[in-house]
Design a protein around this motif. Structure first.
Motif, PDB file in Angstrom:
ATOM      1  N   ASN A 125       0.808  -1.219   0.000  1.00 21.83           N
ATOM      2  CA  ASN A 125       0.000   0.000   0.000  1.00 21.83           C
ATOM      3  C   ASN A 125       0.846   1.277   0.000  1.00 21.83           C
ATOM      4  OD1 ASN A 125      -2.443  -1.370  -0.132  1.00 21.83           O
ATOM      5  ND2 ASN A 125      -2.685  -1.474   2.094  1.00 21.83           N
ATOM      6  N   PRO A 126       1.852   1.397   0.879  1.00 22.11           N
ATOM      7  CA  PRO A 126       2.707   2.591   0.825  1.00 22.11           C
ATOM      8  C   PRO A 126       3.495   2.684  -0.486  1.00 22.11           C
ATOM      9  CG  PRO A 126       2.940   1.483   2.938  1.00 22.11           C
ATOM     10  CD  PRO A 126       2.175   0.556   2.050  1.00 22.11           C
ATOM     11  N   TRP A 127       3.899   1.535  -1.025  1.00 24.22           N
ATOM     12  CA  TRP A 127       4.605   1.514  -2.314  1.00 24.22           C
ATOM     13  C   TRP A 127       3.703   2.052  -3.420  1.00 24.22           C
ATOM     14  CZ3 TRP A 127       3.150  -1.656  -6.524  1.00 24.22           C
ATOM     15  CH2 TRP A 127       4.035  -1.666  -7.606  1.00 24.22           C
ATOM     16  N   ARG A 128       2.439   1.631  -3.429  1.00 18.43           N
ATOM     17  CA  ARG A 128       1.508   2.107  -4.447  1.00 18.43           C
ATOM     18  C   ARG A 128       1.276   3.610  -4.314  1.00 18.43           C
ATOM     19  NH1 ARG A 128      -2.484  -0.651  -3.057  1.00 18.43           N
ATOM     20  NH2 ARG A 128      -3.673   0.956  -1.961  1.00 18.43           N
ATOM     21  N   GLU A 129       1.106   4.077  -3.088  1.00 13.71           N
ATOM     22  CA  GLU A 129       0.872   5.506  -2.872  1.00 13.71           C
ATOM     23  C   GLU A 129       2.075   6.338  -3.310  1.00 13.71           C
ATOM     24  OE1 GLU A 129      -0.055   5.667   1.233  1.00 13.71           O
ATOM     25  OE2 GLU A 129      -2.004   4.674   1.021  1.00 13.71           O
ATOM     26  N   ALA A 130       3.278   5.816  -3.021  1.00 15.47           N
ATOM     27  CA  ALA A 130       4.488   6.531  -3.444  1.00 15.47           C
ATOM     28  C   ALA A 130       4.590   6.566  -4.965  1.00 15.47           C
ATOM     29  CB  ALA A 130       5.723   5.860  -2.841  1.00 15.47           C
ATOM     30  N   ASN A 131       4.175   5.489  -5.621  1.00 18.84           N
ATOM     31  CA  ASN A 131       4.195   5.450  -7.087  1.00 18.84           C
ATOM     32  C   ASN A 131       3.178   6.412  -7.699  1.00 18.84           C
ATOM     33  OD1 ASN A 131       6.280   3.713  -7.809  1.00 18.84           O
ATOM     34  ND2 ASN A 131       5.034   1.880  -7.462  1.00 18.84           N
ATOM     35  N   VAL A 132       2.021   6.547  -7.059  1.00 17.63           N
ATOM     36  CA  VAL A 132       1.013   7.491  -7.549  1.00 17.63           C
ATOM     37  C   VAL A 132       1.573   8.907  -7.522  1.00 17.63           C
ATOM     38  CG1 VAL A 132      -1.229   8.539  -7.042  1.00 17.63           C
ATOM     39  CG2 VAL A 132      -0.958   6.055  -6.920  1.00 17.63           C
ATOM     40  N   LYS A 133       2.232   9.257  -6.428  1.00 12.52           N
ATOM     41  CA  LYS A 133       2.857  10.579  -6.322  1.00 12.52           C
ATOM     42  C   LYS A 133       3.949  10.744  -7.373  1.00 12.52           C
ATOM     43  CE  LYS A 133       4.266  14.457  -4.325  1.00 12.52           C
ATOM     44  NZ  LYS A 133       3.484  15.709  -4.323  1.00 12.52           N
ATOM     45  N   LEU A 134       4.730   9.677  -7.588  1.00 11.17           N
ATOM     46  CA  LEU A 134       5.823   9.746  -8.571  1.00 11.17           C
ATOM     47  C   LEU A 134       5.286   9.986  -9.980  1.00 11.17           C
ATOM     48  CD1 LEU A 134       8.818   9.415  -9.323  1.00 11.17           C
ATOM     49  CD2 LEU A 134       8.410   6.926  -9.450  1.00 11.17           C
ATOM     50  N   THR A 135       4.245   9.270 -10.358  1.00  8.54           N
ATOM     51  CA  THR A 135       3.696   9.444 -11.707  1.00  8.54           C
ATOM     52  C   THR A 135       3.117  10.842 -11.898  1.00  8.54           C
ATOM     53  OG1 THR A 135       1.619   8.434 -10.961  1.00  8.54           O
ATOM     54  CG2 THR A 135       3.203   6.989 -12.063  1.00  8.54           C
ATOM     55  N   SER A 136       2.534  11.394 -10.833  1.00  7.44           N
ATOM     56  CA  SER A 136       2.004  12.757 -10.955  1.00  7.44           C
ATOM     57  C   SER A 136       3.129  13.768 -11.151  1.00  7.44           C
ATOM     58  CB  SER A 136       1.180  13.113  -9.723  1.00  7.44           C
ATOM     59  OG  SER A 136       2.004  13.188  -8.562  1.00  7.44           O
ATOM     60  N   LEU A 137       4.277  13.555 -10.518  1.00 10.32           N
ATOM     61  CA  LEU A 137       5.432  14.443 -10.698  1.00 10.32           C
ATOM     62  C   LEU A 137       5.996  14.322 -12.114  1.00 10.32           C
ATOM     63  CD1 LEU A 137       7.305  13.900  -7.299  1.00 10.32           C
ATOM     64  CD2 LEU A 137       6.100  15.969  -8.029  1.00 10.32           C
ATOM     65  N   ILE A 138       6.046  13.071 -12.618  1.00 16.05           N
ATOM     66  CA  ILE A 138       6.558  12.870 -13.983  1.00 16.05           C
ATOM     67  C   ILE A 138       5.635  13.537 -14.994  1.00 16.05           C
ATOM     68  CG2 ILE A 138       7.088  11.143 -15.750  1.00 16.05           C
ATOM     69  CD1 ILE A 138       7.825   9.204 -13.473  1.00 16.05           C
ATOM     70  N   GLU A 139       4.327  13.364 -14.822  1.00 18.87           N
ATOM     71  CA  GLU A 139       3.363  13.970 -15.746  1.00 18.87           C
ATOM     72  C   GLU A 139       3.413  15.498 -15.713  1.00 18.87           C
ATOM     73  OE1 GLU A 139      -0.213  11.789 -14.375  1.00 18.87           O
ATOM     74  OE2 GLU A 139      -0.432  11.223 -16.489  1.00 18.87           O
ATOM     75  N   ALA A 140       3.795  16.046 -14.573  1.00 23.58           N
ATOM     76  CA  ALA A 140       3.884  17.504 -14.437  1.00 23.58           C
ATOM     77  C   ALA A 140       5.232  18.043 -14.920  1.00 23.58           C
ATOM     78  CB  ALA A 140       3.646  17.903 -12.983  1.00 23.58           C
ATOM     79  N   ASN A 141       6.071  17.140 -15.485  1.00 20.33           N
ATOM     80  CA  ASN A 141       7.407  17.521 -15.980  1.00 20.33           C
ATOM     81  C   ASN A 141       8.304  18.075 -14.881  1.00 20.33           C
ATOM     82  OD1 ASN A 141       6.862  16.824 -18.716  1.00 20.33           O
ATOM     83  ND2 ASN A 141       5.742  18.761 -18.986  1.00 20.33           N
ATOM     84  N   ARG A 142       8.138  17.569 -13.684  1.00 21.41           N
ATOM     85  CA  ARG A 142       8.991  17.983 -12.552  1.00 21.41           C
ATOM     86  C   ARG A 142      10.020  16.881 -12.329  1.00 21.41           C
ATOM     87  NH1 ARG A 142       4.122  19.401  -8.492  1.00 21.41           N
ATOM     88  NH2 ARG A 142       5.826  19.652  -6.966  1.00 21.41           N
ATOM     89  N   SER A 143      10.933  16.766 -13.271  1.00 22.90           N
ATOM     90  CA  SER A 143      11.886  15.652 -13.307  1.00 22.90           C
ATOM     91  C   SER A 143      12.792  15.604 -12.082  1.00 22.90           C
ATOM     92  CB  SER A 143      12.748  15.744 -14.571  1.00 22.90           C
ATOM     93  OG  SER A 143      11.941  15.652 -15.719  1.00 22.90           O
ATOM     94  N   ALA A 144      13.285  16.751 -11.656  1.00 17.45           N
ATOM     95  CA  ALA A 144      14.188  16.771 -10.506  1.00 17.45           C
ATOM     96  C   ALA A 144      13.477  16.279  -9.253  1.00 17.45           C
ATOM     97  CB  ALA A 144      14.738  18.186 -10.292  1.00 17.45           C
ATOM     98  N   GLU A 145      12.277  16.777  -9.030  1.00 13.84           N
ATOM     99  CA  GLU A 145      11.506  16.324  -7.867  1.00 13.84           C
ATOM    100  C   GLU A 145      11.151  14.845  -7.982  1.00 13.84           C
ATOM    101  OE1 GLU A 145       8.290  18.918  -6.393  1.00 13.84           O
ATOM    102  OE2 GLU A 145       8.960  20.333  -7.942  1.00 13.84           O
ATOM    103  N   ALA A 146      10.845  14.434  -9.211  1.00  7.59           N
ATOM    104  CA  ALA A 146      10.483  13.030  -9.426  1.00  7.59           C
ATOM    105  C   ALA A 146      11.653  12.110  -9.091  1.00  7.59           C
ATOM    106  CB  ALA A 146      10.053  12.815 -10.875  1.00  7.59           C
ATOM    107  N   ASN A 147      12.856  12.467  -9.506  1.00 10.00           N
ATOM    108  CA  ASN A 147      14.037  11.656  -9.199  1.00 10.00           C
ATOM    109  C   ASN A 147      14.304  11.612  -7.700  1.00 10.00           C
ATOM    110  OD1 ASN A 147      15.697  10.559 -11.610  1.00 10.00           O
ATOM    111  ND2 ASN A 147      15.015  12.558 -12.326  1.00 10.00           N
ATOM    112  N   THR A 148      14.170  12.754  -7.063  1.00 11.13           N
ATOM    113  CA  THR A 148      14.378  12.803  -5.608  1.00 11.13           C
ATOM    114  C   THR A 148      13.341  11.943  -4.888  1.00 11.13           C
ATOM    115  OG1 THR A 148      15.297  15.032  -5.747  1.00 11.13           O
ATOM    116  CG2 THR A 148      14.486  14.305  -3.595  1.00 11.13           C
ATOM    117  N   TRP A 149      12.091  12.067  -5.327  1.00  7.71           N
ATOM    118  CA  TRP A 149      11.011  11.288  -4.715  1.00  7.71           C
ATOM    119  C   TRP A 149      11.231   9.784  -4.912  1.00  7.71           C
ATOM    120  CZ3 TRP A 149       7.141  12.364  -1.427  1.00  7.71           C
ATOM    121  CH2 TRP A 149       6.134  11.407  -1.273  1.00  7.71           C
TER     122      TRP A 149
END
Length: 218
Positions: A125-149
């Motif tokens: 469950n925490p893994w899925r939630e973290a992935n949801v946040k990651l995909t939203s960062l990637i879709e928003a073109n926030r690559s640096a934040e996405a890599n850090t996350w």
């Protein structure tokens, strides 16, 4: 033996033949009864083997879905974008493995199986939630934040999830192997017992038939 012959000699031929037929009938009933009991036992064990095979298949499908989700998200992270087809596929995979977990929870299982499954779900469950946040960062073109996350939130959860998943898969394989071994041992035992009983009844029938025949001749 002589006493038995004497007692048989005092019985009429018709009754001797009836007695011989009755003994044969009882032998057949005993063998048939054991055979039916053996078949029922094997059928019950076969049902358990089939159920466990279904659980194992579901567990491996869950593992496959999780791996594909991770590969697609990692690919999107490297590319800096996730296309709509990949997002739809990720959503379908999430739905699929959650449905598989529901099916696993509905089947009868041991306390250990439930414990391992619940532990796996708790880490997923925490893994899925973290992935949801990651995909939203990637879709928003926030690559640096996405890599850090990814390195701070997703990767550690992958490291927690993988051992739990492997433990559950190993448990399912052990259960399947144990049930197959039990079924094979039961089948081998019952076949052996049937052969011994058959040989015993054949020998007894020959001996009794010979005794009756000798008494009729006399």
């Amino acid at each position: 033996m002589k006493g038995s012959m004497k007692r048989l000699g005092n019985i009429r031929i018709g009754r001797k033949l009836l007695l011989l037929g009755l003994v044969g009938f009882l032998q057949a009933v005993c063998l048939a009864g054991f055979a039916l009991w053996s078949i029922r036992t094997v059928q019950n064990q076969t049902g358990l083997v089939i159920q466990e095979a279904q659980r194992s298949a579901l567990a491996w499908q869950i593992a496959k879905d999780i791996d594909e989700i991770q590969i697609r998200i990692a690919g999107g992270l490297l590319a800096g974008r996730i296309d709509s087809a990949s997002m739809n596929r990720i959503a379908a995979l999430r739905q699929e493995y959650r449905s598989d977990f529901d099916r696993l929870s509905e089947t009868s299982d041991s306390a250990e199986g439930r414990r391992l499954r619940e532990n796996l779900v708790a880490t997923l469950n925490p893994w899925r939630e973290a992935n949801v946040k990651l995909t939203s960062l990637i879709e928003a073109n926030r690559s640096a934040e996405a890599n850090t996350w990814y390195h701070r939130q997703v990767e550690p959860r992958i490291d927690l999830t993988r051992p739990k998943l492997n433990e559950y898969l190993e448990y399912r394989e052990q259960q399947r192997t144990a049930l197959n071994s039990t079924q094979a041992a039961t089948l081998s035992r019952d076949v052996g017992v049937l052969l011994v009983l058959a040989l015993f009844w054949i020998a007894a029938s020959i001996a009794f038939g010979s005794t009756v025949s000798a008494s009729i001749v006399k």
